[in-house]
Design an enzyme around this catalytic site. Structure first.
Site, PDB file in Angstrom:
ATOM      1  N   SER A  64      -2.105 -11.232  10.017  1.00 39.79           N
ATOM      2  CA  SER A  64      -2.447 -11.640   8.650  1.00 39.79           C
ATOM      3  C   SER A  64      -3.335 -12.874   8.675  1.00 39.79           C
ATOM      4  CB  SER A  64      -1.168 -11.944   7.859  1.00 39.79           C
ATOM      5  OG  SER A  64      -1.458 -12.618   6.656  1.00 39.79           O
ATOM      6  N   LEU A 118       5.221 -12.439  -8.577  1.00 40.11           N
ATOM      7  CA  LEU A 118       4.204 -11.463  -8.985  1.00 40.11           C
ATOM      8  C   LEU A 118       4.146 -10.282  -8.025  1.00 40.11           C
ATOM      9  CD1 LEU A 118       1.358 -13.942 -10.038  1.00 40.11           C
ATOM     10  CD2 LEU A 118       3.173 -12.938 -11.445  1.00 40.11           C
ATOM     11  N   ASP A 165       8.178  -2.593  -9.283  1.00 43.57           N
ATOM     12  CA  ASP A 165       7.081  -3.312  -8.639  1.00 43.57           C
ATOM     13  C   ASP A 165       6.147  -2.371  -7.892  1.00 43.57           C
ATOM     14  OD1 ASP A 165       8.365  -5.506  -9.632  1.00 43.57           O
ATOM     15  OD2 ASP A 165       9.065  -6.247  -7.694  1.00 43.57           O
ATOM     16  N   TYR A 217      20.498 -11.767  -6.889  1.00 39.77           N
ATOM     17  CA  TYR A 217      19.949 -10.504  -7.402  1.00 39.77           C
ATOM     18  C   TYR A 217      20.920  -9.365  -7.120  1.00 39.77           C
ATOM     19  CZ  TYR A 217      16.368  -6.836  -8.064  1.00 39.77           C
ATOM     20  OH  TYR A 217      15.642  -5.744  -8.484  1.00 39.77           O
TER      21      TYR A 217
END
Length: 373
Positions: A64, A118, A165, A217
């Site tokens: 990356s 996001l 998502d 969560y």
């Protein structure tokens, strides 16, 4: 250096192609997806770009631009660490589904703000999944791709997320939000051209990520499953008599149920207002969603609450936290001529508390996952 140049530098060859998948903003419908409910996200301009070249063996090499020095060469996908678990998990799930996916060299470049809520993880999964589908001629439909990527995050990463998502990233459409029924997986694009009304969605990235969010969560999801079991329904989507359901529940199960049922109705109400062209009126529903997430679902935090309250005080039509919570971002529906005032009001509120200033990002509904080169 671009992603193609970084790929060549790392692997000594050109990539076979470059694919992009966006992150998402969820306009409304929070924590409803894993309850078989309704959601209304849209794809954003920021996402993850993957340069990929297939290999003849089963080795996967992942690198990356954002994580130099963390390249991983995996003969065993279970050995993937950190961020590499997401693409490695997608490959593992695809192979587990009997798809003829071999090894690959992968270079990642992302511009989704990390930790902003996001959904950079879904963008990473979908970009790599689409690349492998194209390179191996699998012809995966967008929703099928989204389901594989969700399974990878559930089973390989260990995050019990719903499908929102990944679906938003795979099915996003420019100028539209995505209305998704998470039980049937039926979806449709809903026109969402705010510029025609002199409005915009302003993302307020708090820069805050509280630890233990993933565990919290999972606890919220378990609360919902327990409540559904006590009510004798397959999921909280099935609850039609809210008052009756609440009379049979207590504590966290009662509070979670109240949020999920009312949030599903808020999604439907927003759809109705958008159809009617009453776009400014959705602000009140955004406010109600945030209060429910704060008080009933208990996934907000002081930084999100201050962002929402000060944005509305500064002139936003409505605002709420977006994403899983415990940090990340809020969104505000703001008239174009009020943006500066809203920003100033939020910044002042943060400064008064000694907090670092948040970041503001105007979010426009953007295209979903696609091959770009």
């Amino acid at each position: 250096m671009g992603v193609a140049g970084a790929f060549f530098q790392a692997y000594g060859e050109q990539p076979a192609g470059i694919w992009h998948a966006p992150g998402r903003v969820n306009l409304i419908g929070e924590h409803t997806d894993y309850n078989d409910g309704f959601v209304l996200p849209f794809a954003v301009p920021w996402g993850v770009t993957a340069a990929v070249r297939p290999r003849e063996d089963l080795t996967v090499r992942i690198a990356s631009l954002q994580m130099p020095g963390e390249e991983q060469a995996l003969d065993d996908l279970d050995r993937a660490e950190g961020w590499a678990r997401y693409p490695a998990g997608v490959i593992r799930v695809m192979r587990g589904a009997g798809l003829p996916v071999r090894g690959a060299d992968i270079m990642i470049d992302g511009d989704v703000p990390t930790g902003a809520g996001l959904s950079s993880s879904a963008a990473l999964e979908v970009s790599v999944g689409l690349a492998l589908s194209d390179l191996h001629g699998l012809g995966l439909e967008p929703m099928e791709l989204a389901r594989l990527c969700q399974k990878a995050e559930n089973e390989f990463v260990g995050m019990p997320c719903g499908i929102m998502d990944q679906a938003a990233s795979a099915l996003g459409r420019e100028g539209h939000a995505l209305f998704l029924d998470c039980r049937s997986l039926a979806s449709r694009a809903v026109p969402f051209d705010l510029s025609a009304y002199g409005l915009q969605i302003l993302v307020i990235d708090t820069g805050v990520h509280h630890e233990l969010a993933d565990g919290q969560y999972a606890r919220r999801r378990q609360d919902c499953e327990n409540a559904a079991k006590h009510l004798g329904v397959a999921s909280l989507r099935e609850v039609t008599d809210l008052a009756g359901a609440l009379s049979r529940l207590s504590g966290d199960e009662r509070a979670r149920t109240q949020h999920v049922v009312t949030e599903n109705h808020r999604v439907e109400a927003v759809i109705g207002l958008l159809r009617a062209g009453a776009v400014q009126e959705i602000g009140a529903l955004l406010n109600a969603s945030h209060l429910s997430l704060r008080d009933q679902y208990q996934v907000s935090c002081p930084e999100l609450d201050v962002a929402v309250e000060s944005a509305v005080r500064g002139g936003a039509r409505g605002a709420r936290m977006t994403g899983g919570g415990f940090g990340g971002s809020a969104i505000a529906l703001v008239a174009d001529d009020r943006v500066d005032r809203v920003r100033t009001t939020v910044e002042r509120a943060y400064a008064e508390r000694g907090w670092a200033p948040p970041t503001f990002l105007p979010a426009t509904p953007s295209p979903g996952a696609r091959r770009v080169h």
